[in-house]
Write an enzyme that holds these catalytic residues in place. Structure first.
Site, PDB file in Angstrom:
ATOM      1  N   CYS A 139       0.889  -1.086  -0.063  1.00  0.00           N
ATOM      2  CA  CYS A 139      -0.103  -0.033   0.072  1.00  0.00           C
ATOM      3  C   CYS A 139       0.927   1.146   0.056  1.00  0.00           C
ATOM      4  CB  CYS A 139      -0.921  -0.040   1.218  1.00  0.00           C
ATOM      5  SG  CYS A 139      -1.949  -1.228   1.353  1.00  0.00           S
ATOM      6  N   CYS A 191      -1.692   9.731   6.498  1.00  0.00           N
ATOM      7  CA  CYS A 191      -0.640   9.306   7.419  1.00  0.00           C
ATOM      8  C   CYS A 191      -0.958   9.466   8.805  1.00  0.00           C
ATOM      9  CB  CYS A 191       0.586  10.439   6.768  1.00  0.00           C
ATOM     10  SG  CYS A 191       1.128  10.110   5.551  1.00  0.00           S
TER      11      CYS A 191
END
Ligand code: FES
Lengths: 276, 395
Positions: free
Chosen positions: A35, A106
């Site tokens: 990913c 993130c």
């Protein structure tokens, strides 16, 4: 190029708490190399006080993933597990002075690693993701995660979900499913579709039809080299004339039926569109 | 700090000679070449001289060159012209590794009812000519295949493909944006009907491109309006940039062999050194048929954007095929088409050189890159060998 804050830059270039703590009491492993980002968080926890005495991270990912992970370790050190669990992904982003919205995933990864680590410490088995529950194949994102992140961050659009979880940002096939989840999730709060004005005067009706043809129908036709003119409106009959129609226009649904459907939807159900 | 610029497949520096040649046309000679007065009209001749320089570099005739605003416009124009010229046919063949100027445009046509074949490539990014021949059919109106790939530098067998198409009388366009000035192109012998090029990859400024259309090829303009470019591309000429492109082509003409030797020497040194110093690194692309200035390397366990931003701290400019650096979440379509493992795509870095790079610059990069890879690998949860030992760049 991304617009990163100085704080992101600083935490990316000189990250704090790199590595693994020795004999960790808790380990949180999230993401995967496929990913494009992954984070391994290791914690030392004081059994008496339930406080996190040390935290270290290892991250595979871009600058903001590294900075977010480092920020997370700074945020949780010295906190009890319950206090730490209250930290949301937005807190991580805020600590860094903000993240570009496309990089919010993130901070979500940081939050997830923390939850995984605490579950691990408390001996809570993480449910193995059931096949059917994965909504986005490209980034392996489950419905549960989409709902959770949407709730926590008040996300209402597919684009926002993509920014926060990556789901939908690959092949795009899952976007309709994400949309459905969001509709279901916020069903009570979805803004009502603008209601059609009830009774229009003739003048209002003409103005509205002109406006729709001008702004919603013509640009599409013109892009394909065609065009349409409004010739007349008599009662419920709208007379138009096509100019330079090409096959592309027909494909894009800009046929007489298409225009009629659009006008019926936006103005009044009883309109009939005819060509000159 | 003067940057070490190794991103020349993205864009190049304007050559000082090019800038000097352009200057008068941005200051005193501002006339419109279409005007009747000498002040404007005299500029027309200068444009024709520039056209001659461009055609000279290509081995073409001046009237076969149409100036455009960029490579993308040239590509779009060529494709549209082809499908308009043969209205009954609706099949286009291209590749999975094209630049978006061709790839996205073909996808767009696919949504409009055209049938598009995107030819696959192998692990080295090479095309299989048998696949290509099998894809041809009665309905094929155009084949558009890039001359060389911007990300990995592969040079495609344009001559062979063109020969097959000429026999079947199918139109052939090639996007040659990356090859101009790097490898010799001679359209006298090269069987290509249309060819796109762009100024800013060749030390001319941004905002100027050209499309070569072989004499006798039916052509339909994209921009319609004035009579400029003999009615083949309307719009007042970008005079200064046309002069600049002409000058850039003159500079390249005759120097390609020498320059490409110099480029490949530096490139090879960079490539072999980095591969040697950094374990778990690899080259992406076809090393037997590649542009002399390009190398695309993958470093496992680390992510490209992180590498780029750390390089940036040292003033080193490169680019990456990783998802994060592309502005989308999807990593490079070229590396994916090649079946490069995801782990390697995320850590891919492209270095692309130009005539202005020096040996000292390359030495600096050879010193800095391994250091950065090592630091980032220390941060990464993946970089362990079988024994559980961390992998980093030796020294
Ligand atoms: S399945 Fe979600 S983007 Fe492909």
């Amino acid at each position: 190029m991304w617009e990163y804050t100085d704080k992101v830059r600083e935490y990316f270039l000189n990250p704090k708490n790199i590595g693994e703590v020795e004999n960790p009491d808790a380990v949180g492993d999230v993401g995967s190399i496929v990913c494009g980002d992954a984070l391994k968080l290791t914690l030392k926890v004081d059994k008496e006080t339930d406080k996190i005495t040390d935290a270290k991270f290892q991250t595979f990912g871009c600058a903001s993933a590294i900075a977010s992970s480092s920020a997370l370790t700074e945020l949780i050190k010295g906190k009890t597990l319950d206090e730490a669990l209250k930290i949301g992904n937005q807190d991580i982003a805020d600590f860094l002075g903000g993240l570009p919205k496309e990089k919010m995933h993130c901070s979500v990864m940081g939050k997830e690693a923390l939850e995984a680590a605490i579950d691990n410490y408390r001996g809570i088995e993480r449910p193995v993701e059931e096949e059917g529950k994965v909504v986005c194949k490209c980034f392996d994102v489950t419905e549960e995660k989409i709902r959770k992140v949407a709730m926590e961050n008040h996300l209402t659009t597919v684009d926002e979900i993509t920014d926060y979880t990556k789901a939908g940002g690959g092949c795009g096939e899952c976007q309709a499913d994400i949309e459905a989840i969001l509709r279901d999730l916020w069903s009570l709060k979805t803004p009502e579709k603008p209601v059609k004005p009830k009774k229009l005067t003739n003048l209002q009706k003409i103005a509205l039809i002109q406006d729709i043809i001008e702004n919603e129908i013509r640009p599409g036709l013109q892009a394909d080299g065609g065009d349409v003119d409004l010739i007349d409106i008599e009662g419920n009959k709208v007379v138009i004339a096509f100019r330079g129609m090409c096959s592309g226009c027909v494909k894009s649904g800009m046929t007489i039926e298409g225009i009629q459907a659009k006008l019926r939807e936006l103005v009044s159900e009883d309109l009939i569109v005819e060509t000159q | 700090m003067k940057p070490v610029y190794l991103d020349n497949n993205a864009t190049t520096a304007v050559a000082p000679e090019v800038f000097e040649a352009m200057r008068p046309y941005l200051t005193e000679f501002y006339g419109n070449p279409s005007s009747m007065h000498t002040f404007g009209g005299q500029i027309h001749r200068k444009i024709e001289d520039a056209r001659g320089s461009v055609s000279g570099l290509l081995g073409a005739e001046p009237e076969e060159i149409i100036f455009t605003s960029c490579g993308t416009e040239s590509d779009n124009t060529a494709i549209l012209s082809a499908i308009e010229s043969v209205p009954g046919k609706r099949h286009i063949i291209t590749t999975r590794v094209e630049h978006p100027a061709v790839r996205s445009f073909c996808k767009h046509l696919g949504r409009k009812g055209y049938r598009i074949t995107f030819l696959p490539v192998n692990h080295q990014g090479q095309l299989n000519l048998d696949d290509f021949i099998k894809a041809l059919d009665e309905d094929t109106v155009l084949v558009t295949i890039m001359y060389a790939n911007n990300e990995i530098g592969n040079i495609y067998p344009i001559e062979k493909i063109g020969a097959i198409l000429r026999e079947r009388q199918i139109l052939f366009h090639t996007d040659a944006v990356q090859v101009m000035g790097k490898i010799p192109v001679d359209l006298k012998t090269l069987p290509v009907d249309m060819l796109s090029l762009s100024g800013h990859k060749l030390h001319a400024p941004k905002g100027i491109g050209a499309l070569y259309v072989r004499k006798g090829t039916r052509f339909h303009p994209y921009l319609i309006g004035g009579h400029q470019e003999k009615g083949r591309r309307a719009g007042t000429e970008n005079v200064a940039s046309i002069i600049g492109l002409g000058k850039a082509c003159t500079l390249a003409t005759g120097n390609i062999d020498r320059e490409s030797k110099q480029l490949s020497k530096l490139r090879d040194k960079l490539e072999t050194s980095l591969l040697k110093i950094c374990p778990d690194s690899r080259v992406n692309g076809d090393v037997t048929s590649r542009l002399p200035n390009t190398t695309n390397l993958s470093f496992e366990y680390v992510e490209g954007e992180a590498i780029l931003l750390r390089l940036n701290e040292y003033g080193i400019c490169a680019s990456s095929g990783s998802a994060c650096s592309s502005g989308s979440l999807e990593p490079s379509h070229v590396l994916r088409a090649m079946g490069v493992p995801f782990t390697a795509i995320h850590g891919s870095i492209r270095f692309s050189l130009s005539r202005y790079n020096t040996g000292e610059e390359i030495d600096k990069v050879i010193e800095i890159v391994p250091k950065i890879i090592k630091e980032l690998r220390l941060l990464s949860p993946f970089s362990r060998d079988n024994t559980g030992k961390k992998i980093a760049c030796t020294p």
